[in-house]
Design a protein around this motif. Structure first.
Motif, PDB file in Angstrom:
ATOM      1  N   GLU A  98       0.838  -1.194   0.000  1.00 33.39           N
ATOM      2  CA  GLU A  98       0.000   0.000   0.000  1.00 33.39           C
ATOM      3  C   GLU A  98       0.875   1.246   0.000  1.00 33.39           C
ATOM      4  O   GLU A  98       1.807   1.359   0.789  1.00 33.39           O
ATOM      5  CB  GLU A  98      -0.917   0.027   1.225  1.00 33.39           C
ATOM      6  N   VAL A  99       0.565   2.162  -0.911  1.00 38.16           N
ATOM      7  CA  VAL A  99       1.273   3.440  -0.933  1.00 38.16           C
ATOM      8  C   VAL A  99       0.668   4.320   0.156  1.00 38.16           C
ATOM      9  O   VAL A  99      -0.552   4.465   0.229  1.00 38.16           O
ATOM     10  CB  VAL A  99       1.123   4.125  -2.308  1.00 38.16           C
ATOM     11  N   PRO A 100       1.474   4.902   1.037  1.00 43.51           N
ATOM     12  CA  PRO A 100       0.915   5.694   2.136  1.00 43.51           C
ATOM     13  C   PRO A 100       0.226   6.961   1.647  1.00 43.51           C
ATOM     14  O   PRO A 100       0.562   7.512   0.594  1.00 43.51           O
ATOM     15  CB  PRO A 100       2.150   6.033   2.981  1.00 43.51           C
ATOM     16  N   VAL A 101      -0.744   7.403   2.426  1.00 45.63           N
ATOM     17  CA  VAL A 101      -1.445   8.652   2.116  1.00 45.63           C
ATOM     18  C   VAL A 101      -0.506   9.822   2.374  1.00 45.63           C
ATOM     19  O   VAL A 101       0.177   9.872   3.399  1.00 45.63           O
ATOM     20  CB  VAL A 101      -2.716   8.787   2.971  1.00 45.63           C
ATOM     21  N   ALA A 160      -5.273  15.490   0.717  1.00 45.51           N
ATOM     22  CA  ALA A 160      -4.655  14.205   1.038  1.00 45.51           C
ATOM     23  C   ALA A 160      -5.058  13.164   0.003  1.00 45.51           C
ATOM     24  O   ALA A 160      -6.174  13.185  -0.527  1.00 45.51           O
ATOM     25  CB  ALA A 160      -5.067  13.742   2.434  1.00 45.51           C
ATOM     26  N   ARG A 161      -4.116  12.260  -0.255  1.00 46.55           N
ATOM     27  CA  ARG A 161      -4.345  11.173  -1.202  1.00 46.55           C
ATOM     28  C   ARG A 161      -3.073  10.348  -1.284  1.00 46.55           C
ATOM     29  O   ARG A 161      -1.998  10.827  -0.919  1.00 46.55           O
ATOM     30  CB  ARG A 161      -4.655  11.751  -2.574  1.00 46.55           C
ATOM     31  N   ARG A 162      -3.148   9.149  -1.767  1.00 52.28           N
ATOM     32  CA  ARG A 162      -1.925   8.412  -2.058  1.00 52.28           C
ATOM     33  C   ARG A 162      -1.209   9.099  -3.219  1.00 52.28           C
ATOM     34  O   ARG A 162      -1.836   9.472  -4.201  1.00 52.28           O
ATOM     35  CB  ARG A 162      -2.242   6.953  -2.397  1.00 52.28           C
ATOM     36  N   GLY A 219      -9.729  11.689  -6.736  1.00 51.37           N
ATOM     37  CA  GLY A 219      -9.640  10.909  -5.510  1.00 51.37           C
ATOM     38  C   GLY A 219      -8.917  11.559  -4.351  1.00 51.37           C
ATOM     39  O   GLY A 219      -8.430  10.863  -3.453  1.00 51.37           O
ATOM     40  N   PHE A 220      -8.845  12.890  -4.329  1.00 45.77           N
ATOM     41  CA  PHE A 220      -8.264  13.583  -3.183  1.00 45.77           C
ATOM     42  C   PHE A 220      -9.316  13.738  -2.083  1.00 45.77           C
ATOM     43  O   PHE A 220     -10.518  13.696  -2.347  1.00 45.77           O
ATOM     44  CB  PHE A 220      -7.779  14.982  -3.583  1.00 45.77           C
ATOM     45  N   SER A 221      -8.854  13.948  -0.873  1.00 46.19           N
ATOM     46  CA  SER A 221      -9.725  14.330   0.241  1.00 46.19           C
ATOM     47  C   SER A 221      -9.364  15.743   0.659  1.00 46.19           C
ATOM     48  O   SER A 221      -8.177  16.071   0.784  1.00 46.19           O
ATOM     49  CB  SER A 221      -9.533  13.385   1.433  1.00 46.19           C
ATOM     50  N   LEU A 222     -10.379  16.577   0.853  1.00 50.74           N
ATOM     51  CA  LEU A 222     -10.136  17.928   1.348  1.00 50.74           C
ATOM     52  C   LEU A 222      -9.879  17.865   2.849  1.00 50.74           C
ATOM     53  O   LEU A 222     -10.737  17.436   3.613  1.00 50.74           O
ATOM     54  CB  LEU A 222     -11.338  18.826   1.059  1.00 50.74           C
ATOM     55  N   VAL A 223      -8.699  18.269   3.247  1.00 55.34           N
ATOM     56  CA  VAL A 223      -8.330  18.278   4.660  1.00 55.34           C
ATOM     57  C   VAL A 223      -8.673  19.623   5.287  1.00 55.34           C
ATOM     58  O   VAL A 223      -9.251  19.704   6.366  1.00 55.34           O
ATOM     59  CB  VAL A 223      -6.823  17.985   4.830  1.00 55.34           C
ATOM     60  N   ASP A 224      -8.334  20.702   4.576  1.00 53.06           N
ATOM     61  CA  ASP A 224      -8.509  22.042   5.120  1.00 53.06           C
ATOM     62  C   ASP A 224      -8.559  23.033   3.971  1.00 53.06           C
ATOM     63  O   ASP A 224      -7.941  22.817   2.924  1.00 53.06           O
ATOM     64  CB  ASP A 224      -7.323  22.374   6.040  1.00 53.06           C
TER      65      ASP A 224
END
Length: 299
Positions: free
Chosen positions: A14-17, A103-105, A44-49
Motif C-alpha cells: 500500500e502506498v501511504p497517504v 490528502a491522497r496516495r 480521488g483527493f480528500s479535502l483536509v482544510d
C-alpha cells in the motif's frame, strides 16, 4: 549505510497517504478554487482544510519562492514581485488568497501534475489542460509543492499561517458601508453524507458567486480521518473557537468529532437573503446549517 532491499520495502503493498497543498492567489482565486474543488473529487483527493488568508508570512513566502527558483520557474530578481503576488507584507484588507490542504496516495506528485508547468504560457503552448492558467510565471494563480521535501517544509510553515484565521472583528458596525450586509454560514456534513465536503463547498461557492457577494473569509475542515486529525493538531481552527464562544449551535457543529465543517463569511447587498438561499442548496446534504448575521443587518 545499509539499505533495506526486502521486497516489502521496495514494493510496498500500500502506498501511504500523503498531504499536499494548493495556494490560490489573486486575481483568479474564486475561479481556480472551483476548478481545484472539482479536481479533488475527480482524482480521488480528500479535502483536509481550506482557509482564506490575507497573505503569507515572509518566511513562508521565502520557502515557496526558493522552490520556484530551484525548479527554474522564477529568477532570484523576481522576489519583490513574488511577495506582492502572495500578499507578503501587504497591508490592504482586501487582499485574499486561499490555501487548500489535500490528502491522497501519491498526493504531491499527482497534484503537481494537475497544476502543470509553473509558467501558464508553457501549458497553453503545449495545449496542456492544467489547473494553472494565471497571467504569467509570477502571478500564475496557483502554487503547490513540487517535491516531498518542499511539501514537508511548506506544510510546516503553512500550519502557522493557517492557524491564525479568525472572525472576531468581522461584524463591527462601523466597518459596514450603508446598504451593505455582512453574514456568515456554518454547516456540518455528517461523515455518512453522500457528498464530500469539497462538493458541498463548491456548490456553496458557486451559488454565492452568482450573487456578486464578496467572500470575506472561508474555512472548511474535512471529516476527521487520521490525516486530518494530524493536520488539525498543527493548524487549529481559531475561527471555530470564536464561533463556539458566540453561538451555542456553532459549538455543537464545530465540536462534532467526525463531521466536516464549512464556514463562509460574506458581504454585499442583501447578503443575508443570498446566503440563506445558498444554504438551502446544500441543506439536503448538510441538515445542520446555520446563517448568522449581526444586529446591524436588515433581514
Amino acid at each position: 549505510m545499509e539499505h533495506d532491499l526486502t521486497l516489502e520495502h521496495m514494493f510496498p503493498k500500500e502506498v501511504p497517504v500523503e498531504v499536499t497543498f494548493a495556494i490560490l492567489t489573486p486575481p483568479t482565486v474564486d475561479a481556480v478554487l472551483r476548478r481545484v474543488l472539482s479536481a479533488v473529487d475527480q482524482h480521488g483527493f480528500s479535502l483536509v482544510d481550506a482557509v482564506a488568508l490575507g497573505g503569507l508570512r515572509e518566511s513562508t513566502a521565502r520557502l515557496l519562492f526558493e522552490q520556484e527558483v530551484a525548479d527554474g520557474h522564477l529568477r532570484a530578481e523576481d522576489w519583490t514581485e513574488f511577495c506582492e503576488a502572495v500578499g507578503c507584507g501587504v497591508v490592504e484588507k482586501t487582499f485574499r488568497l486561499v490555501c487548500v490542504v489535500l490528502a491522497r496516495r501519491n498526493a504531491v506528485l499527482k497534484f503537481a501534475q494537475l497544476c502543470g508547468h509553473g509558467d501558464p504560457s508553457v501549458n497553453q503552448l503545449h495545449l496542456h489542460a492544467a489547473l494553472r492558467t494565471g497571467r504569467d510565471a509570477i502571478r500564475n494563480g496557483i502554487r503547490t509543492a513540487s517535491s516531498h521535501t518542499s511539501a514537508s517544509a511548506l506544510l510546516d510553515a503553512l500550519a502557522v499561517d493557517l492557524g491564525s484565521g479568525s472572525l472576531p472583528t468581522l461584524f463591527e458596525a462601523d466597518t459596514v458601508a450603508q446598504g451593505v450586509e455582512r453574514t456568515y454560514l456554518l454547516a456540518a456534513l455528517p461523515k455518512t453524507s453522500e457528498v464530500s465536503v469539497s462538493s458541498a463547498l463548491r456548490e456553496l461557492h458557486t451559488e454565492l458567486a452568482k450573487t456578486g457577494l464578496t467572500i470575506l473569509t472561508l474555512r472548511a475542515r474535512g471529516a476527521l480521518e487520521s490525516f486530518t486529525k494530524c493536520w488539525m493538531s498543527r493548524a487549529p481552527h481559531t475561527m471555530f473557537d470564536h464561533l463556539q464562544s458566540s453561538h451555542p449551535a456553532a459549538c455543537l457543529l464545530a465540536g462534532a468529532s467526525s463531521d466536516a465543517v464549512i464556514i463562509l463569511a460574506c458581504e454585499g447587498p442583501h447578503a443575508v437573503l443570498h446566503v440563506r438561499a445558498a444554504a438551502a442548496s446544500v441543506r439536503r446534504w448538510a441538515p445542520d446549517i446555520h446563517v448568522y448575521s449581526p444586529e446591524t443587518s436588515t433581514e
